[in-house]
Design an enzyme around this catalytic site. Structure first.
Site, PDB file in Angstrom:
ATOM      1  N   ASP A   1      16.342  -0.413  32.952  1.00 30.25           N
ATOM      2  CA  ASP A   1      15.849   0.255  31.747  1.00 30.25           C
ATOM      3  C   ASP A   1      16.989   0.612  30.797  1.00 30.25           C
ATOM      4  O   ASP A   1      16.927   0.338  29.594  1.00 30.25           O
ATOM      5  CB  ASP A   1      15.066   1.517  32.118  1.00 30.25           C
ATOM      6  CG  ASP A   1      13.791   1.204  32.888  1.00 30.25           C
ATOM      7  OD1 ASP A   1      13.135   0.210  32.558  1.00 30.25           O
ATOM      8  OD2 ASP A   1      13.468   1.956  33.823  1.00 30.25           O
TER       9      ASP A   1
ATOM     10  N   CYS B   1      -5.866  -2.882   2.164  1.00 33.11           N
ATOM     11  CA  CYS B   1      -5.789  -2.906   3.629  1.00 33.11           C
ATOM     12  C   CYS B   1      -7.157  -2.934   4.310  1.00 33.11           C
ATOM     13  O   CYS B   1      -7.783  -3.980   4.389  1.00 33.11           O
ATOM     14  CB  CYS B   1      -4.951  -1.729   4.121  1.00 33.11           C
ATOM     15  SG  CYS B   1      -4.182  -2.030   5.751  1.00 33.11           S
TER      16      CYS B   1
ATOM     17  N   GLU C   1       0.830  -1.204   0.000  1.00 31.41           N
ATOM     18  CA  GLU C   1       0.000   0.000   0.000  1.00 31.41           C
ATOM     19  C   GLU C   1       0.869   1.261   0.000  1.00 31.41           C
ATOM     20  O   GLU C   1       1.808   1.390   0.794  1.00 31.41           O
ATOM     21  CB  GLU C   1      -0.894  -0.013   1.247  1.00 31.41           C
ATOM     22  CG  GLU C   1      -1.789   1.196   1.418  1.00 31.41           C
ATOM     23  CD  GLU C   1      -2.631   1.104   2.684  1.00 31.41           C
ATOM     24  OE1 GLU C   1      -3.559   1.919   2.843  1.00 31.41           O
ATOM     25  OE2 GLU C   1      -2.363   0.212   3.522  1.00 31.41           O
TER      26      GLU C   1
ATOM     27  N   LYS D   1      -9.049   2.978  -2.770  1.00 35.52           N
ATOM     28  CA  LYS D   1      -9.437   2.388  -1.486  1.00 35.52           C
ATOM     29  C   LYS D   1     -10.811   2.913  -1.054  1.00 35.52           C
ATOM     30  O   LYS D   1     -11.067   4.117  -1.053  1.00 35.52           O
ATOM     31  CB  LYS D   1      -8.373   2.731  -0.440  1.00 35.52           C
ATOM     32  CG  LYS D   1      -8.529   2.027   0.904  1.00 35.52           C
ATOM     33  CD  LYS D   1      -7.326   2.369   1.792  1.00 35.52           C
ATOM     34  CE  LYS D   1      -7.351   1.642   3.120  1.00 35.52           C
ATOM     35  NZ  LYS D   1      -6.150   1.959   3.942  1.00 35.52           N
TER      36      LYS D   1
ATOM     37  N   GLY E   1      23.192   1.696  35.316  1.00 35.79           N
ATOM     38  CA  GLY E   1      23.301   0.499  36.146  1.00 35.79           C
ATOM     39  C   GLY E   1      21.951  -0.098  36.461  1.00 35.79           C
ATOM     40  O   GLY E   1      21.869  -1.140  37.120  1.00 35.79           O
TER      41      GLY E   1
END
Length: 553
Positions: A293, A143, A41, A107, A290
């Site tokens: 995350d 789609c 698309e 579409k 440390g």
């Protein structure tokens, strides 16, 4: 008929390059015996093009790209493109053969939810389109058309033998199985084989994961492309002389199925990789603390870009524990990335001395804590300016939801890898990544120790927040599933806690609006999929109503 399904990445806005890539792929497919090639698309312009669709020069650029495509011979090309004429701008699919555009399809179903804004840009197509080729009648969909009942039913009614559906369907967790279930249901309902092509690669905060498929008229998956990879998938289709039914070839070996945690990790890798590389940065900077995350962010960065393009900086202050220093250094060495320790004592104390005349009669609070985070942000941005590396932030969705982040501090940067990843998912992803190798890439102590911002002595996240298991479950109900206050309480959560968390979410929209973008992995990521006004009294109205109810009682 032999169909080539071009699960490929097409760069937004790079129309000429995309056209040349299509020519090369079409010629390659023809040499391999294909007589039809299908592109995703809006592949000519890239997806989502957003306001590029409003640029005055778009029509001329598309026209020039079609001149490039006209050089392809002896293979039919189905090309997703923006069609512009006196009736409007359409999300369209062109039928091109031997240098001529034989037809086009607009579409019909324009999505206008989540990340999609197609009704802002496109006019609605009105007609079904079929064409005859190689003895087959081929119907076209784009789609969202396939997610609705009417378009494919109309194609069946008008005599389609097979349906080709082109897509730009972004990744969400578990989305591939949902797509497969839909295709199998539509195919078996209408006894129509479906050729489904999806684009692949990262674009801003979206990742397209491919997973293109061909299903037969009974809904059986005959071919499936691997996820997250550019791939040319080939399928042969013939009509059985006796029964008249279409017979599809079957692939010898299906691609490796990805577990939910594996597909999520891969999406994060692809999202960062393509954002950095397509934006032209020569590397990334990670503030390594440390903690878990930043540790997970560092792993994803190395997997996405290679260790030689990742630069880790540890910026300790007096509250940074020795354990954090040891673990950060151990991980940097394990991943073989550039690692620098840059203490922030002088920067913080200089800022405090500057503010001291104004702060002298006040009590220390989070303001002083945030000076540490902002000193770190300033250092990372200075390194970015000097060396041209992108700063990637390390905040997760749980923190961003409740505002447990510092503007212009740990939020400073250009891309947040974990922006749509809840803290409990961070732990799961860290454990998953460690299982991929004999020697862990994230020190085990980083995963097991209590999380802390280390902005004051003996601080842990749970000083300010409930435990992450509880917090994430409440956040998921409120943010991802749109549960209201009463519904969350009825689900078994403490009323006062729910009220506190929901108020934190609502009051911190201003932070999220200023946050760096990050890869979307859920249905309701912060950003274009969830948009709330910065100034609103929704929470105040709720609190007033709740107080009135208590008073009346």
């Amino acid at each position: 008929m032999r169909v080539a399904i071009a699960q490929q990445q097409f760069i937004v806005g790079d129309i000429v390059h995309n056209a040349h890539k299509m020519v090369a792929l079409a010629n390659e497919a023809r040499q391999k015996g294909a007589n039809l090639i299908v592109f995703p698309e809006l592949a000519l312009l890239g997806y989502p093009p957003e306001d590029l669709l409003l640029r005055p020069s778009l029509a001329a650029r598309v026209k020039y790209a079609f001149e490039i495509l006209s050089h392809v011979q002896d293979i039919v090309m189905l090309v997703g493109y923006p069609h512009i004429d006196t009736h409007g701008t359409f999300n369209s699919l062109a039928i091109i053969h031997n240098g001529q555009q034989k037809g086009f399809y607009h579409k019909q179903c324009l999505p206008n939810y989540g990340v999609f804004d197609e009704q802002r840009y496109f006019s609605t197509g009105q007609n079904n389109v079929l064409f005859d080729y190689q003895g087959l009648t081929i119907g076209l969909l784009i789609c969202e058309d396939l997610w609705q009942q009417a378009p494919i039913a109309a194609l069946k009614h008008k005599g389609a033998d097979i349906v080709v559906c082109v897509n730009a369907s972004p990744f969400e967790q578990n989305k591939q199985q949902i797509r497969k279930d839909l295709l199998q249901r539509r195919a078996s309902e209408h006894q129509l084989p479906i050729v489904y092509v999806n684009t692949v690669g990262g674009q801003d905060d979206l990742v397209f994961d491919g997973g293109s498929m061909v299903v037969d008229a009974d809904g059986q998956c005959a071919h499936e492309a691997p996820r997250f990879l550019q791939q040319m998938l080939y399928a042969s289709i013939r009509r059985d002389a006796d029964s008249g039914r279409l017979v599809l070839s079957s692939q010898r070996k299906a691609p490796l199925a990805l577990s939910p945690i594996a597909e999520t990790y891969q999406a994060l890798v692809v999202g960062l990789r393509d954002y950095v590389n397509l934006s032209g940065f020569n590397g990334v900077l990670v503030g390594l603390s440390g903690g878990i995350d930043s540790a997970l962010t560092l792993c994803i960065a190395v997997d996405a870009l290679g260790a030689d393009k990742v630069y880790a900086v540890m910026m300790p202050y007096e509250y940074t524990s020795q354990i954090s220093l040891q673990d950060a250094q151990a991980q940097a060495r394990r991943l073989n990335v550039s690692y620098t320790v840059c203490p922030i004592h002088d920067a913080v104390e200089g800022m405090r001395r500057t503010l001291e005349p104004m702060f002298s009669n006040t009590k220390a609070d989070t303001t002083e804590e945030n000076i540490q985070a902002r000193a770190r942000g300033m250092i990372l941005m200075a390194l970015s300016n000097k060396f041209g590396h992108l700063v990637i932030t390390t905040g997760n969705k749980s923190e961003m939801a409740v505002g447990y982040a510092t503007l212009y501090g740990d939020m400073a940067g250009g891309f947040d890898v974990l922006k749509d990843v809840y803290k409990t998912q961070v732990y799961a992803l860290a454990n998953y990544r460690n299982r991929l190798e004999e020697s862990p890439v994230i020190p085990e102590r980083v995963i097991t120790r209590p999380p802390s911002a280390e902005l004051r002595p003996d601080q842990t996240d749970q000083d300010s927040l409930p435990d992450y298991d509880t917090l994430d479950k409440i956040l998921e109900l409120y943010i991802d599933r749109d549960f209201g206050f009463d519904a969350i309480v009825q689900a078994g959560y403490d009323k006062a806690l729910v009220q506190r968390i929901l108020s934190m979410v609502d009051h911190n929209e201003y932070k999220r609006r200023q946050a760096a973008i990050g890869t979307k992995i859920s249905q309701r990521a912060f950003g274009r999929a969830r948009r709330y006004p910065l100034v609103n009294h929704w929470s105040l109205e709720f609190l007033r109503s709740d107080t009135d109810k208590q008073g009346n009682a």
